[in-house]
Motif scaffolding. Structure first.
Motif, PDB file in Angstrom:
ATOM      1  N   GLY A 141       0.846  -1.265   0.037  1.00  0.00           N
ATOM      2  CA  GLY A 141      -0.059  -0.060   0.020  1.00  0.00           C
ATOM      3  C   GLY A 141       0.786   1.235   0.021  1.00  0.00           C
ATOM      4  O   GLY A 141       0.268   2.198   0.468  1.00  0.00           O
ATOM      5  N   LYS A 142       2.043   0.986  -0.453  1.00  0.00           N
ATOM      6  CA  LYS A 142       3.047   2.473  -0.397  1.00  0.00           C
ATOM      7  C   LYS A 142       3.325   2.667  -1.935  1.00  0.00           C
ATOM      8  O   LYS A 142       3.228   1.939  -2.795  1.00  0.00           O
ATOM      9  CB  LYS A 142       4.490   1.894   0.134  1.00  0.00           C
ATOM     10  CG  LYS A 142       4.400   1.651   1.430  1.00  0.00           C
ATOM     11  CD  LYS A 142       4.017   2.804   2.567  1.00  0.00           C
ATOM     12  CE  LYS A 142       3.956   2.434   3.897  1.00  0.00           C
ATOM     13  NZ  LYS A 142       3.879   3.691   4.831  1.00  0.00           N
ATOM     14  N   ILE A 143       3.451   4.133  -2.236  1.00  0.00           N
ATOM     15  CA  ILE A 143       3.482   4.649  -3.375  1.00  0.00           C
ATOM     16  C   ILE A 143       4.855   4.103  -3.981  1.00  0.00           C
ATOM     17  O   ILE A 143       5.857   4.317  -3.205  1.00  0.00           O
ATOM     18  CB  ILE A 143       3.476   6.179  -3.684  1.00  0.00           C
ATOM     19  CG1 ILE A 143       1.812   6.549  -3.033  1.00  0.00           C
ATOM     20  CG2 ILE A 143       3.738   6.711  -4.808  1.00  0.00           C
ATOM     21  CD1 ILE A 143       1.681   7.872  -2.907  1.00  0.00           C
ATOM     22  N   CYS A 144       5.021   3.620  -5.241  1.00  0.00           N
ATOM     23  CA  CYS A 144       6.376   3.117  -5.593  1.00  0.00           C
ATOM     24  C   CYS A 144       6.549   3.721  -7.164  1.00  0.00           C
ATOM     25  O   CYS A 144       7.532   3.450  -7.792  1.00  0.00           O
ATOM     26  CB  CYS A 144       6.640   1.793  -5.767  1.00  0.00           C
ATOM     27  SG  CYS A 144       5.287   0.899  -6.843  1.00  0.00           S
ATOM     28  N   GLU A 145       5.575   4.318  -7.854  1.00  0.00           N
ATOM     29  CA  GLU A 145       6.096   4.920  -9.227  1.00  0.00           C
ATOM     30  C   GLU A 145       4.955   6.178  -9.481  1.00  0.00           C
ATOM     31  O   GLU A 145       3.855   6.243  -8.880  1.00  0.00           O
ATOM     32  CB  GLU A 145       5.771   3.667 -10.158  1.00  0.00           C
ATOM     33  CG  GLU A 145       6.256   4.083 -11.688  1.00  0.00           C
ATOM     34  CD  GLU A 145       6.446   2.845 -12.484  1.00  0.00           C
ATOM     35  OE1 GLU A 145       7.124   2.899 -13.473  1.00  0.00           O
ATOM     36  OE2 GLU A 145       6.014   1.635 -11.959  1.00  0.00           O
ATOM     37  N   HIS A 146       5.432   7.177 -10.318  1.00  0.00           N
ATOM     38  CA  HIS A 146       4.762   8.338 -10.665  1.00  0.00           C
ATOM     39  C   HIS A 146       4.816   8.661 -12.057  1.00  0.00           C
ATOM     40  O   HIS A 146       6.029   8.792 -12.579  1.00  0.00           O
ATOM     41  CB  HIS A 146       5.087   9.223  -9.686  1.00  0.00           C
ATOM     42  CG  HIS A 146       4.663  10.579  -9.822  1.00  0.00           C
ATOM     43  ND1 HIS A 146       5.539  11.824 -10.542  1.00  0.00           N
ATOM     44  CD2 HIS A 146       3.663  11.173  -9.569  1.00  0.00           C
ATOM     45  CE1 HIS A 146       4.637  12.739 -10.763  1.00  0.00           C
ATOM     46  NE2 HIS A 146       3.451  12.618 -10.273  1.00  0.00           N
ATOM     47  N   TRP A 147       3.711   9.179 -12.488  1.00  0.00           N
ATOM     48  CA  TRP A 147       3.693   9.963 -14.087  1.00  0.00           C
ATOM     49  C   TRP A 147       2.907  11.013 -14.096  1.00  0.00           C
ATOM     50  O   TRP A 147       2.082  11.138 -13.011  1.00  0.00           O
ATOM     51  CB  TRP A 147       3.113   8.923 -14.966  1.00  0.00           C
ATOM     52  CG  TRP A 147       3.667   7.568 -15.224  1.00  0.00           C
ATOM     53  CD1 TRP A 147       4.202   7.177 -16.319  1.00  0.00           C
ATOM     54  CD2 TRP A 147       3.412   6.240 -14.602  1.00  0.00           C
ATOM     55  NE1 TRP A 147       4.744   5.901 -16.094  1.00  0.00           N
ATOM     56  CE2 TRP A 147       4.140   5.249 -15.051  1.00  0.00           C
ATOM     57  CE3 TRP A 147       2.282   6.092 -13.263  1.00  0.00           C
ATOM     58  CZ2 TRP A 147       3.983   3.896 -14.553  1.00  0.00           C
ATOM     59  CZ3 TRP A 147       2.582   4.855 -12.782  1.00  0.00           C
ATOM     60  CH2 TRP A 147       3.226   3.866 -13.333  1.00  0.00           C
ATOM     61  N   ASP A 148       3.089  12.019 -14.618  1.00  0.00           N
ATOM     62  CA  ASP A 148       2.192  13.267 -14.774  1.00  0.00           C
ATOM     63  C   ASP A 148       2.179  13.822 -15.991  1.00  0.00           C
ATOM     64  O   ASP A 148       3.055  13.881 -16.806  1.00  0.00           O
ATOM     65  CB  ASP A 148       2.685  14.250 -13.587  1.00  0.00           C
ATOM     66  CG  ASP A 148       3.935  14.815 -13.484  1.00  0.00           C
ATOM     67  OD1 ASP A 148       4.618  14.564 -14.640  1.00  0.00           O
ATOM     68  OD2 ASP A 148       4.351  15.723 -12.636  1.00  0.00           O
ATOM     69  N   ALA A 149       1.347  14.941 -16.069  1.00  0.00           N
ATOM     70  CA  ALA A 149       1.117  15.588 -17.257  1.00  0.00           C
ATOM     71  C   ALA A 149       0.650  17.018 -16.807  1.00  0.00           C
ATOM     72  O   ALA A 149      -0.196  16.969 -15.882  1.00  0.00           O
ATOM     73  CB  ALA A 149       0.193  15.108 -18.327  1.00  0.00           C
TER      74      ALA A 149
END
Length: 125
Positions: A102-110
């Motif tokens: 339940g931990k954040i491990c990857e990120h994308w954005d625009a």
């Protein structure tokens, strides 16, 4: 996967970092790895912390509003409205992948600046 918990945590993580506490956000919400896809931010947690510390120093009066949050599987998507000094406004869409813990491990954005005029009467939200 607890979709509601992931949604709550994605918003809390981003809000905490955006408002000047990226180290605390990383400690509380990031897992064993953090893969970054934004080309302006270095990979890993140190790159994330450095970026948001610099943004807080340079633009302490920026603000963020969370307009939509959608979760499916291990992904959470945030649709935000950001206002920066000089009333520069941006619409952003961030995507976070969560690991099995339940931990954040990857990120994308625009990110797109909101134009002063539009060819239609609809907002970007």
């Amino acid at each position: 996967m607890n979709l509601e918990e992931n949604k709550k945590n994605a918003i809390a993580f981003y809000k905490m970092a955006y408002e000047g506490k990226p180290k605390e956000a990383v400690e509380k919400y990031i897992g064993n790895e953090y893969i970054q896809h934004n080309p302006d931010v270095a990979d890993g947690t140190e790159g994330f912390i450095s970026y948001f510390e610099r943004m807080q120093q340079e633009y302490p009066n920026k603000s963020i509003e969370f307009l939509r949050c959608i979760a499916e599987g291990n992904l959470v998507s945030l649709h935000t409205h950001q206002t920066w000094p000089g009333n520069d406004e941006y619409v952003t869409m961030d995507f976070f992948r969560f690991d099995q813990q339940g931990k954040i491990c990857e990120h994308w954005d625009a990110i797109q600046q909101i134009p002063k005029k539009s060819a239609n009467p609809n907002t970007m939200y």
